[in-house]
Design a protein around this motif. Structure first.
Motif, PDB file in Angstrom:
ATOM      1  N   GLU A  73      11.891  79.922  -2.596  1.00  0.00           N
ATOM      2  CA  GLU A  73      12.581  78.927  -1.786  1.00  0.00           C
ATOM      3  C   GLU A  73      12.208  77.522  -2.255  1.00  0.00           C
ATOM      4  O   GLU A  73      11.215  77.319  -2.948  1.00  0.00           O
ATOM      5  N   ARG A  74      13.025  76.547  -1.845  1.00  0.00           N
ATOM      6  CA  ARG A  74      12.828  75.157  -2.262  1.00  0.00           C
ATOM      7  C   ARG A  74      11.407  74.657  -1.954  1.00  0.00           C
ATOM      8  O   ARG A  74      10.758  74.046  -2.808  1.00  0.00           O
ATOM      9  N   GLU A  75      10.918  74.907  -0.731  1.00  0.00           N
ATOM     10  CA  GLU A  75       9.598  74.388  -0.368  1.00  0.00           C
ATOM     11  C   GLU A  75       8.488  75.056  -1.169  1.00  0.00           C
ATOM     12  O   GLU A  75       7.445  74.447  -1.431  1.00  0.00           O
ATOM     13  N   GLU A  76       8.708  76.284  -1.572  1.00  0.00           N
ATOM     14  CA  GLU A  76       7.716  76.960  -2.419  1.00  0.00           C
ATOM     15  C   GLU A  76       7.659  76.296  -3.797  1.00  0.00           C
ATOM     16  O   GLU A  76       6.589  76.181  -4.392  1.00  0.00           O
ATOM     17  N   VAL A  77       8.806  75.863  -4.291  1.00  0.00           N
ATOM     18  CA  VAL A  77       8.841  75.174  -5.584  1.00  0.00           C
ATOM     19  C   VAL A  77       8.098  73.839  -5.491  1.00  0.00           C
ATOM     20  O   VAL A  77       7.325  73.474  -6.374  1.00  0.00           O
ATOM     21  N   ARG A  78       8.323  73.110  -4.402  1.00  0.00           N
ATOM     22  CA  ARG A  78       7.574  71.862  -4.198  1.00  0.00           C
ATOM     23  C   ARG A  78       6.069  72.130  -4.244  1.00  0.00           C
ATOM     24  O   ARG A  78       5.308  71.374  -4.850  1.00  0.00           O
ATOM     25  N   ASP A  79       5.655  73.194  -3.604  1.00  0.00           N
ATOM     26  CA  ASP A  79       4.231  73.523  -3.555  1.00  0.00           C
ATOM     27  C   ASP A  79       3.695  73.874  -4.941  1.00  0.00           C
ATOM     28  O   ASP A  79       2.564  73.517  -5.302  1.00  0.00           O
ATOM     29  N   LEU A  80       4.492  74.576  -5.734  1.00  0.00           N
ATOM     30  CA  LEU A  80       4.073  74.905  -7.098  1.00  0.00           C
ATOM     31  C   LEU A  80       3.799  73.638  -7.903  1.00  0.00           C
ATOM     32  O   LEU A  80       2.857  73.583  -8.697  1.00  0.00           O
ATOM     33  N   PHE A  81       4.605  72.619  -7.686  1.00  0.00           N
ATOM     34  CA  PHE A  81       4.388  71.378  -8.436  1.00  0.00           C
ATOM     35  C   PHE A  81       3.209  70.571  -7.896  1.00  0.00           C
ATOM     36  O   PHE A  81       2.572  69.836  -8.654  1.00  0.00           O
ATOM     37  N   VAL A  82       2.885  70.735  -6.625  1.00  0.00           N
ATOM     38  CA  VAL A  82       1.624  70.164  -6.120  1.00  0.00           C
ATOM     39  C   VAL A  82       0.450  70.778  -6.880  1.00  0.00           C
ATOM     40  O   VAL A  82      -0.468  70.086  -7.329  1.00  0.00           O
ATOM     41  N   VAL A  83       0.508  72.087  -7.045  1.00  0.00           N
ATOM     42  CA  VAL A  83      -0.553  72.796  -7.778  1.00  0.00           C
ATOM     43  C   VAL A  83      -0.582  72.359  -9.241  1.00  0.00           C
ATOM     44  O   VAL A  83      -1.656  72.095  -9.810  1.00  0.00           O
ATOM     45  N   ARG A  84       0.592  72.262  -9.859  1.00  0.00           N
ATOM     46  CA  ARG A  84       0.640  71.866 -11.270  1.00  0.00           C
ATOM     47  C   ARG A  84       0.027  70.486 -11.478  1.00  0.00           C
ATOM     48  O   ARG A  84      -0.758  70.277 -12.407  1.00  0.00           O
ATOM     49  N   ARG A  85       0.393  69.548 -10.620  1.00  0.00           N
ATOM     50  CA  ARG A  85      -0.168  68.196 -10.773  1.00  0.00           C
ATOM     51  C   ARG A  85      -1.683  68.220 -10.612  1.00  0.00           C
ATOM     52  O   ARG A  85      -2.424  67.578 -11.367  1.00  0.00           O
ATOM     53  N   SER A 193      -2.154  61.821 -19.904  1.00  0.00           N
ATOM     54  CA  SER A 193      -2.042  62.017 -18.460  1.00  0.00           C
ATOM     55  C   SER A 193      -0.762  61.385 -17.925  1.00  0.00           C
ATOM     56  O   SER A 193      -0.053  61.983 -17.099  1.00  0.00           O
ATOM     57  N   GLU A 194      -0.442  60.186 -18.403  1.00  0.00           N
ATOM     58  CA  GLU A 194       0.792  59.509 -17.967  1.00  0.00           C
ATOM     59  C   GLU A 194       2.026  60.289 -18.411  1.00  0.00           C
ATOM     60  O   GLU A 194       2.993  60.440 -17.654  1.00  0.00           O
ATOM     61  N   ALA A 195       1.994  60.794 -19.648  1.00  0.00           N
ATOM     62  CA  ALA A 195       3.118  61.586 -20.158  1.00  0.00           C
ATOM     63  C   ALA A 195       3.289  62.871 -19.353  1.00  0.00           C
ATOM     64  O   ALA A 195       4.418  63.276 -19.038  1.00  0.00           O
ATOM     65  N   MET A 196       2.175  63.504 -18.998  1.00  0.00           N
ATOM     66  CA  MET A 196       2.242  64.735 -18.215  1.00  0.00           C
ATOM     67  C   MET A 196       2.755  64.458 -16.807  1.00  0.00           C
ATOM     68  O   MET A 196       3.557  65.236 -16.256  1.00  0.00           O
ATOM     69  N   SER A 197       2.344  63.350 -16.220  1.00  0.00           N
ATOM     70  CA  SER A 197       2.795  63.016 -14.875  1.00  0.00           C
ATOM     71  C   SER A 197       4.314  62.827 -14.846  1.00  0.00           C
ATOM     72  O   SER A 197       5.007  63.353 -13.959  1.00  0.00           O
ATOM     73  N   LEU A 198       4.849  62.117 -15.827  1.00  0.00           N
ATOM     74  CA  LEU A 198       6.299  61.929 -15.917  1.00  0.00           C
ATOM     75  C   LEU A 198       7.010  63.259 -16.170  1.00  0.00           C
ATOM     76  O   LEU A 198       8.082  63.534 -15.612  1.00  0.00           O
ATOM     77  N   TYR A 199       6.426  64.073 -17.017  1.00  0.00           N
ATOM     78  CA  TYR A 199       6.965  65.397 -17.341  1.00  0.00           C
ATOM     79  C   TYR A 199       7.109  66.227 -16.063  1.00  0.00           C
ATOM     80  O   TYR A 199       8.170  66.814 -15.796  1.00  0.00           O
ATOM     81  N   LEU A 200       6.041  66.264 -15.255  1.00  0.00           N
ATOM     82  CA  LEU A 200       6.066  67.084 -14.048  1.00  0.00           C
ATOM     83  C   LEU A 200       7.038  66.522 -13.012  1.00  0.00           C
ATOM     84  O   LEU A 200       7.692  67.287 -12.304  1.00  0.00           O
TER      85      LEU A 200
END
Length: 214
Positions: A73-85, A193-200
């Motif tokens: 679900e959409r909110e699960e995807v948001r959470d995955l990106f919290v973890v990735r960051r 780090s800046e490049a990765m932040s923009l990437y994510l």
């Protein structure tokens, strides 16, 4: 770290690898009798393996249908990106100069992505790109984080499978992976780090946009 894996653990790992590899797609049924034959395992062992995948957020039991590969679900995807960051940016922030083995693993993932793109195997492009990001998290030297992130990228793989045009969805990332790799090799940690932040940020935006067309 050496682990003595049970047969159920080994089967769960193989099925997870099939998800990361794009061989098991969202909505596909995981039929007990077929898995029993494929792995020459008992029903209880297969059920235990499927239970593990359920705990990892990769499968779901559907009444009257059995166990199926999950759709997130959409909110699960948001959470995955919290973890990735949290994990990927922290891994870069605390990384020093790359060891040869670390550099080699990242380069191998990028080369595999490049070959897959040349073959126009966009499913493999996604898989190898995720492996590259797994190597980023690996910079922390934590087997626990490595195992956890393997579950995260398996869930991400299920998200990426929803792209109606895989080529368009996967095309932008190889050059950006290579940019991050080059910055890390040259020990430009802040720029990496800046490049990765923009990437994510961009990856999350495009991943969430997939739900607008579902």
């Amino acid at each position: 770290m050496t682990l003595n894996l049970s047969l159920a653990d080994q089967i769960a790992l193989e099925l997870r690898a099939d998800i990361i590899g794009g061989r098991l797609l969202p909505g596909m049924p995981l039929i007990e009798v077929d898995l029993v034959k494929a792995y020459n395992a008992s029903r209880n062992t297969i059920r235990e393996a499927l239970h593990r995948l359920g705990q990892e957020g990769l499968t779901r039991y559907v009444r009257n249908k059995g166990v199926m590969v999950r759709r997130l679900e959409r909110e699960e995807v948001r959470d995955l990106f919290v973890v990735r960051r949290t994990l990927e940016l922290q891994a870069i922030a605390q990384s020093g100069p790359l060891a040869d083995a670390q550099s080699d693993r990242m380069q191998s993932a990028i080369e595999a992505t490049t070959l897959a793109r040349e073959r126009e195997d966009w499913r493999a492009v996604a898989t190898h790109s995720l492996v590259f990001h797994q190597q980023i998290v690996g910079l922390m030297g934590s087997p626990l984080f490595d195992e956890f992130f393997a579950q995260v990228i398996a869930q991400l793989r299920l998200v990426f499978c929803a792209a109606p045009d895989e080529q368009r969805f996967q095309s932008p990332w190889l050059e950006r992976d290579h940019e991050i790799y080059t910055l890390l090799v040259n020990n430009h940690t802040l720029a990496a780090s800046e490049a990765m932040s923009l990437y994510l940020d961009d990856s999350e935006r495009l991943s969430l946009a997939l739900f607008d067309h579902s």
